[in-house]
Design a protein around this motif. Structure first.
Motif, mmCIF file in Angstrom:
data_model
loop_
_atom_site.group_PDB
_atom_site.id
_atom_site.type_symbol
_atom_site.label_atom_id
_atom_site.label_comp_id
_atom_site.label_asym_id
_atom_site.label_seq_id
_atom_site.Cartn_x
_atom_site.Cartn_y
_atom_site.Cartn_z
ATOM 1 N N LYS A 111 0.841 -1.197 0.000
ATOM 2 C CA LYS A 111 0.000 0.000 0.000
ATOM 3 C C LYS A 111 0.883 1.257 0.000
ATOM 4 C CE LYS A 111 -4.262 -1.621 2.163
ATOM 5 N NZ LYS A 111 -5.148 -1.502 3.339
ATOM 6 N N ALA A 112 1.934 1.220 0.787
ATOM 7 C CA ALA A 112 2.839 2.372 0.847
ATOM 8 C C ALA A 112 3.514 2.579 -0.504
ATOM 9 C CB ALA A 112 3.878 2.168 1.938
ATOM 10 N N LYS A 113 3.967 1.491 -1.127
ATOM 11 C CA LYS A 113 4.596 1.610 -2.452
ATOM 12 C C LYS A 113 3.588 2.116 -3.472
ATOM 13 C CE LYS A 113 8.202 -1.906 -2.023
ATOM 14 N NZ LYS A 113 8.687 -3.200 -2.544
ATOM 15 N N ASN A 114 2.358 1.619 -3.388
ATOM 16 C CA ASN A 114 1.315 2.039 -4.321
ATOM 17 C C ASN A 114 1.012 3.532 -4.133
ATOM 18 O OD1 ASN A 114 -0.642 1.788 -6.326
ATOM 19 N ND2 ASN A 114 -2.240 1.332 -4.829
ATOM 20 N N LYS A 115 0.987 3.976 -2.898
ATOM 21 C CA LYS A 115 0.720 5.378 -2.618
ATOM 22 C C LYS A 115 1.855 6.243 -3.194
ATOM 23 C CE LYS A 115 -0.936 8.083 1.258
ATOM 24 N NZ LYS A 115 -1.135 8.124 2.706
ATOM 25 N N ASN A 116 3.071 5.804 -3.015
ATOM 26 C CA ASN A 116 4.227 6.533 -3.568
ATOM 27 C C ASN A 116 4.177 6.535 -5.095
ATOM 28 O OD1 ASN A 116 5.329 7.220 -1.132
ATOM 29 N ND2 ASN A 116 6.673 5.440 -1.012
ATOM 30 N N SER A 117 3.788 5.390 -5.652
ATOM 31 C CA SER A 117 3.705 5.316 -7.119
ATOM 32 C C SER A 117 2.642 6.273 -7.634
ATOM 33 C CB SER A 117 3.363 3.901 -7.560
ATOM 34 O OG SER A 117 4.415 3.018 -7.230
ATOM 35 N N GLN A 118 1.505 6.339 -6.947
ATOM 36 C CA GLN A 118 0.442 7.247 -7.382
ATOM 37 C C GLN A 118 0.895 8.710 -7.243
ATOM 38 O OE1 GLN A 118 -3.130 6.214 -5.243
ATOM 39 N NE2 GLN A 118 -3.486 4.398 -6.507
ATOM 40 N N LYS A 119 1.632 9.023 -6.189
ATOM 41 C CA LYS A 119 2.138 10.382 -6.023
ATOM 42 C C LYS A 119 3.091 10.723 -7.166
ATOM 43 C CE LYS A 119 2.018 10.899 -1.003
ATOM 44 N NZ LYS A 119 2.851 11.037 0.190
ATOM 45 N N ASN A 120 3.954 9.782 -7.506
ATOM 46 C CA ASN A 120 4.908 10.008 -8.586
ATOM 47 C C ASN A 120 4.171 10.193 -9.910
ATOM 48 O OD1 ASN A 120 7.120 9.875 -6.902
ATOM 49 N ND2 ASN A 120 7.512 7.704 -7.291
#
Length: 127
Positions: A111-120
């Motif tokens: 979830k944290a990686k997905n959130k970072n990916s969405q921010k990027n």
């Protein structure tokens, strides 16, 4: 049971031999000899009945003892099985908890990686 069979055969053989010798060497009159034979036959019959009764009692005691031992053994095996089953269920429960905890940690990481990916992605779309 061979000992009891030998005893019964011995009693019967002794009765027959005794009766035969009694008749051959009887100093008494025929009626007295016949009464002695009848008395001896009754005595041997009583002994045989007593031996048979003792044998029956010993067999019954042996059967009861065997039944008690089998019941005890089966009960012990059941208790052992119940303990082993409980151990397996407990171990499986702990392992399931461990697996769930591990999966929850990995899910949080994803979830944290997905959130970072969405921010990027949002940041890249803005530029």
């Amino acid at each position: 049971m061979g000992k009891e069979s030998n005893t019964i055969i011995g009693i019967l053989a002794g009765t027959a031999i005794g009766a035969t010798l009694g008749i051959l060497f009887a100093p008494d009159k025929g009626i007295i000899t016949r009464q002695k034979i009848a008395d001896e036959a009754q005595l041997q019959k009583d002994r045989l009945a007593h031996t048979a009764s003792d044998l029956k009692d010993r067999v019954a005691e042996g059967a009861t003892d065997l039944k008690d031992r089998v019941t005890s053994t089966v009960g012990n095996k059941k208790d052992t099985f119940d303990i082993q089953l409980e151990t397996i269920v407990t171990d499986a429960s702990y392992k399931a908890d461990d697996i769930i905890s591990t999966l929850e940690k990995k899910l949080a990481i994803l979830k944290a990686k997905n959130k970072n990916s969405q921010k990027n992605l949002i940041i890249n779309d803005c530029f």
